[in-house]
Write a protein that holds these residues in place. Structure first.
Motif: not given
Length: 1137
Positions: A184-185, A194-199, A307-315
């Motif tokens: 995907v990246l 600039l694109s982003g993916i959140s985990i 690209s930005i790859l972000m991890t978070t617990r919150s939708v």
């Protein structure tokens, strides 16, 4: 979940008992008349200690027991403070009695202090009365009764010594996730600026581990020029995030307060580059803050593919990136079987068995089913089960009621606490202390052990050779093996340097230390009766927090900025550890610092400060002093009184007499100076416990081998040693050879640096036979060797058989003309049929060997009839720079057996040939420059299937490059620069189709056109830089077909006067850079320039005619470029009309 008071009380009681019995039997106590009260204290504490096990079992279900334990905790702290005050007076006596002639008379006269004796006796009597009341409490009677009924015998669990670092590479059930996100990246970066993916997923589900695996694959596939990792956590600070990014580009940049300057530096550093920014553990839900951050990122790089790859617990947090092209990846829980695989892997690492018994396997699978699909819980459970391999113990864990918790918010913590509850008491206390660090903090292992020691958590061993630091290291490894620490960082020598704690594990530490540790910020509230002992103050330094005096007086730890400390210094009566980290204006340490009689740990490395005279003179208990800043060059007056000092960290060498500091183990720098009357080399003899790292400078001041040998380095367990003389010319004859012979280190040395040495020969101890052990080389354990500025040495020592040597660095040895045959002088009878030279070497750097003519490793006389099997079998990085006289280089070449990854050879103008490269598939980068005689590359490149970057420049006589360069499917970057004789047409016909960056020219100066082939078949090409020459009057017309090109550089097209109209065809162009085109005057028409709709950056340098037509609103060419967001001409940013 109940507050866990006991976990602090038990070790406190044990500590107080040990001290009370010791002091009661001492002659000093008899002189003071305190032996009876001290004995009574020890006996009472011992009686109470007997019921603590039963109290532990009932504290969560019985409030009366919890209250009783809290009361006991308060009295235990009072007892420890009183006994430590007693010990302080003993140390004070020891310091004051030094040098006195009549020791017996002094002993009794100094301790005939009626005021102190009365006060101390009164304190101990009050403590005994308090303990008597606790004994009379009905809870105590109940606990004794329970003990008699159960006849329970408690044995301390065997302490497990671990001798290997936990392998953090357990990665189960996520490979498909990695491949999916990387794909995907890759797709998104080819389409967007600039694109982003959140985990998104639960805490402990493995988001960070997944992100790390994605980063690793992205690096392996060369998807990004820069991969930057920022742990954000709860504080979404734009400046901090961008500052961390800049450190990846320039580690020396330091922190910047000016956001504009920071963005400009990032823009410069990311010129022509794309990036992957990983934002780990994001909690920010404020969309405005995210929009502001995204806007700033857009100013930094206009190159497509960021690209930005972000991890978070919150939708909800994930949704803040909705303005970007975005993909959300929801992490799923692991299956029960995958959790069991994690548990089983960790258990087997802790055991000598190769499989798990069938009866245990069934129980383990039951536990795995209760892990809720969370790898963190499975890892922690694996660590706990691995230390209790028995059916009964595993059943106890499986049947623990914590698994049944209905509180969703606390269920994971309840499960993790099962592992905590099964730790021995000292380890519980050490773990809970870690709550004083912020989340995501990089915890230095040595720092943590020294903090534990300062708090009295580490017992003294009965074995004379085992130090408290050794015990602390074992405690650290035990917590590590229980998976309570992670993200280990090890040095070159295999020593663990630092670790982190998972957020949920940190939450567990906060839970079990509740009531004892507090993080104080603007929102904090606590009452006057608080039992807080360890405090970290988070203050901006402008508004000082108001902390109740009753709390300050009880503190054992304070982590704070200097301003807060100064406001409360006089009240810190019980402080053991002080860490100051204010980085503002220079301040002065308060004189009351010396009154902190219990202080054992002082870290002032993060502040700028002035040191008042004798401010350290009464810190007799101080064990660790970290002054690793550029402020403190010597201990203040009275520094010799610090007789308990064990660890000194300093930016500058310390000037202090070490004769009195006989407990020192860490002394990072020692400067020999005979003129000042101290810091003589022989003073190191007193430091019999010295270990770790040591750099000795100014060895010119040492007069002889005899004087040097007094340092007795051979008996000190140093693993890293630097020996340095002053740089510059010396007066008279040099005695360096004598001196260095007397500085023989311990045989376990792992790193050695010799600097500015002017002897002709290296010391005999560097490589010689050890007759005692029978080994062929004395320094068998040496991993790293650096020889720098050894101006008179005529040869390199024989190093080829050092079995552990991984890094070799040689710099500026102008007398060396020949290198090679690096074998030791073994006798003929010892020779073998085959031999491997440098069997472990991974990195070899050689700089400025200006007279070196020959380097031969495979000549026949090198082995006197023996057969050389292979040279450098493990070498990964080879760097040779500025060896202008080197003509012959024969090291056997690099074949498929080798592991070479990076090859760099620069400024070796007379070198006619380089080692052949025949099949090392591991080779990723080749850089060759500054050869006059090289006409061709002596190897086929097609075998280098991993080669990603090939740079060849300033090789004027190079005629050909292997035609198989076109087979390099991994090649992403190619530079062919200033190779005027290269048969360019042959070369350009075989460019690899996967190329992304190409830089080329100038070529034969008689050519009137740039020989550019049709590059449109290379669809991946993103960046092209062309360097021209005098005869070129136009750009190569083939450029107009590169409609996917993003970056174009035009350099040194000296006769070009106008850029062509077809430049407007480059519709994907984002950056145009023009340099050293002195006659360039005209840009394409306004219509053509407006077709460059993606153009974000225009740079022009040393183009004087163009500059005069583009610099302001009224200039003739300004209208053509006014729509471009970023314009820079001769390093000056141009404003918009």
């Amino acid at each position: 979940m109940a507050e866990c008071v006991l976990d602090i009380v038990t070790p406190l009681i044990e500590n107080a008992i040990s001290k009370a019995f010791s002091f009661a039997c001492a002659q000093i106590s008899q002189a003071w008349g305190l032996e009876n009260e001290l004995g009574k204290l020890a006996r009472t504490l011992t009686m109470i200690q007997g019921v603590l096990q039963h109290a532990e079992e009932r504290q969560e279900s019985n409030q009366a027991v919890r209250i009783w334990l809290q009361q006991l905790s308060d009295v235990a702290y009072e007892a420890v403070d009183a006994l430590d005050e007693y010990a302080y007076e003993v140390l004070k006596h020891k310091v004051q009695s030094r040098g006195r002639r009549k020791q017996v008379h002094t002993f009794f006269s100094l301790f005939n202090r009626p005021v102190f004796c009365l006060k101390m006796a009164d304190k101990i009597r009050k403590i005994n009365r308090s303990l008597a009341m606790i004994k009379e409490n009905g809870v105590f009677v109940l606990l004794i009764g329970l003990g008699e009924q159960s006849c329970l015998t408690t044995c301390a669990r065997q302490y497990f010594r671990t001798d290997s670092v936990l392998d953090c590479s357990i990665f189960v059930g996520r490979n498909d996730d990695v491949l999916k996100i990387v794909n995907v990246l890759d797709n998104m970066r080819s389409q967007h600026l600039l694109s982003g993916i959140s985990i998104v997923g639960l805490g402990g589900i493995g988001k960070t581990t997944l992100a790390k695996s994605i980063c690793q694959m992205a690096k392996e596939q060369n998807l990004y020029d820069l991969v930057a990792w920022v742990c954000v956590s709860e504080n979404f600070d734009e400046q901090m995030i961008l500052g961390d990014m800049l450190e990846y580009i320039d580690s020396s940049a330091g922190r910047m307060n000016n956001m504009d300057v920071l963005i400009q530096k990032l823009g410069k550093g990311l010129e022509h580059k794309n990036f992957l920014l990983v934002l780990d553990d994001v909690w920010n839900e404020e969309k405005d803050r995210w929009d502001s951050f995204e806007s700033r990122l857009s100013k930094i790089s206009k190159t497509t593919g960021n690209s930005i790859l972000m991890t978070t617990r919150s939708v909800k947090v994930a949704s803040i990136m909705e303005r970007l092209p975005m993909h959300k990846h929801d992490m799923q829980k692991l299956s029960d079987n995958e959790c069991w695989l994690i548990i089983k892997d960790i258990v087997l690492r802790s055991s000598t068995e190769t499989s798990i018994a069938s009866d245990l396997e069934g129980i383990g699978q039951d536990i795995a089913r209760q892990c809720g699909g969370l790898p963190l819980v499975a890892s922690v459970m694996g660590g706990t089960l691995g230390h209790e391999i028995s059916t009964d113990k595993w059943k106890e864990i499986r049947d623990d009621r914590a698994w049944m918790s209905q509180d969703k918010n606390n269920k994971i913590l309840s499960i993790l606490k099962i592992s905590f509850d099964r730790l021995p008491s000292p380890l519980k206390m050490c773990f809970s202390y870690c709550s004083i660090f912020p989340k995501d903090y990089v915890i230095r292992k040595d720092d943590l052990v020294q903090l534990w020691m300062a708090q009295g958590f580490l017992p003294k061993s009965n074995e004379s050779l085992v130090t408290m630091e050794d015990i602390g290291s074992e405690y650290f490894n035990e917590l590590l093996s229980n998976s309570l620490f992670q993200d280990l960082d090890c040095d070159l020598y295999g020593n663990v340097e630092s670790c982190k704690m998972h957020d949920l594990v940190h939450d567990l530490a906060l839970l079990v230390s509740r009531g004892k540790t507090l993080i104080w910020d603007a929102r904090c509230n606590t009452d006057e009766n608080s039992t807080i002992r360890h405090l970290r103050v988070e203050s901006n330094g402008e508004v000082l927090p108001t902390i109740p005096r009753s709390i300050v007086q009880r503190l054992h730890s304070l982590f704070s900025n200097l301003n807060v400390f100064c406001s409360m210094a006089s009240d810190l009566k019980s402080l053991r550890s002080l860490k100051l980290f204010w980085g503002g204006e220079e301040e002065e340490l308060p004189t009351s610092l010396k009154k902190l009689k219990h202080l054992r740990y002082l870290d002032i490395s993060g502040i700028y400060f002035k040191v008042p005279a004798r401010s350290f003179s009464e810190l007799y208990n101080l064990q660790t002093l970290n002054a690793n800043s550029n402020c403190l060059m010597k201990l203040p007056n009275g520094g010799a009184n610090l007789i308990s000092l064990r660890h000194i960290y300093s930016y500058h060498p310390f000037y202090v007499s070490t004769k009195q500091l006989t407990s020192v183990q860490t002394l990072s720098k020692f400067c020999v100076d005979t003129k000042k009357g101290y810091n003589r080399i022989e003073e190191l003899e007193c430091l019999s416990q010295l270990r770790g790292e040591l750099a000795i400078s100014h060895l010119d001041c040492v007069r002889s081998k005899f004087e040097a040998s007094k340092a007795n380095l051979k008996a000190k367990k140093l693993y890293k040693l630097e020996l340095a003389w002053n740089d510059g010319d010396k007066e008279g004859n040099s005695n360096d050879e004598e001196v260095i012979e007397g500085l023989e280190p311990h045989s376990n040395l792992k790193s050695l640096t010799i600097k500015n040495y002017r002897g002709k020969n290296f010391p005999s101890w560097l490589v010689r036979s050890d007759s005692c052990s029978g080994s062929s080389i004395l320094l068998n354990n040496m991993v790293e060797l650096k020889l720098s500025h050894c101006y008179e040495c005529t040869c390199i020592p024989s190093l080829g058989l050092l079995p552990s040597l991984k890094v070799l660095y040689i710099d500026d040895m102008p007398q060396v003309r020949r290198m090679g045959h690096m074998l030791d002088g073994r006798s003929q009878s010892d020779r073998v049929e085959s031999i491997t030279l440098f069997p472990a070497l991974k990195k070899l750097e050689m700089w400025h060997m200006k007279r070196l003519e020959e380097w031969v490793e495979v000549a026949e006389d090198a082995v006197a009839g023996g057969k050389v099997e292979i040279v450098f079998p493990c070498l990964e990085d080879l760097f040779i720079c500025n060896c202008p006289e080197l003509k012959t280089w024969s090291i056997g070449g690099f074949s498929s057996q080798h592991k070479l990854s990076n090859l760099t050879i620069l400024l070796c103008s007379n070198l006619m040939a380089i080692p052949s490269i025949d099949g090392p598939s591991s080779l990723e980068r080749i850089e060759l420059s500054g050869f006059k005689g090289l006409t061709s590359l002596p190897f086929e490149l097609g075998y280098c299937i991993s080669l990603r970057e090939l740079d060849i420049y300033n090789v004027p006589n190079l005629i050909s490059i292997p035609e198989d360069v076109g087979r390099l499917r991994s090649l992403a970057s190619l530079t062919i620069e200033h190779c005027e004789k290269l048969r360019i047409q042959e070369f350009l016909g075989c460019l690899p189709v996967g190329l992304k960056e190409l830089k080329m020219g100038p070529f034969c100066k008689d050519l009137e056109e740039f020989p550019l082939p049709n590059l449109s078949s290379i669809a991946s090409l993103e960046s092209l830089i062309l360097i021209g020459w005098d005869k070129l009057r136009s750009l190569p017309h083939q450029l107009q077909h590169l409609t996917t090109l993003k970056i174009l550089g035009i350099f040194s097209f000296n006769r070009v006067e106008a850029l062509p109209e077809w430049l407007g065809n480059l519709s994907s162009l984002q950056q145009l850079e023009i340099r050293m085109c002195p006659n360039l005057t005209y840009l394409p028409s306004l219509e053509a320039m407006e077709c460059l709709s993606s153009l974000e950056f225009l740079y022009a340098l040393d183009c004087p005619k163009l500059r005069g037509r583009c610099t302001n609103k009224s200039s003739p060419e300004w209208s053509k470029i006014s729509h471009i967001p970023n314009i820079e001409i001769d390093d000056i940013l141009q404003g918009k009309p």
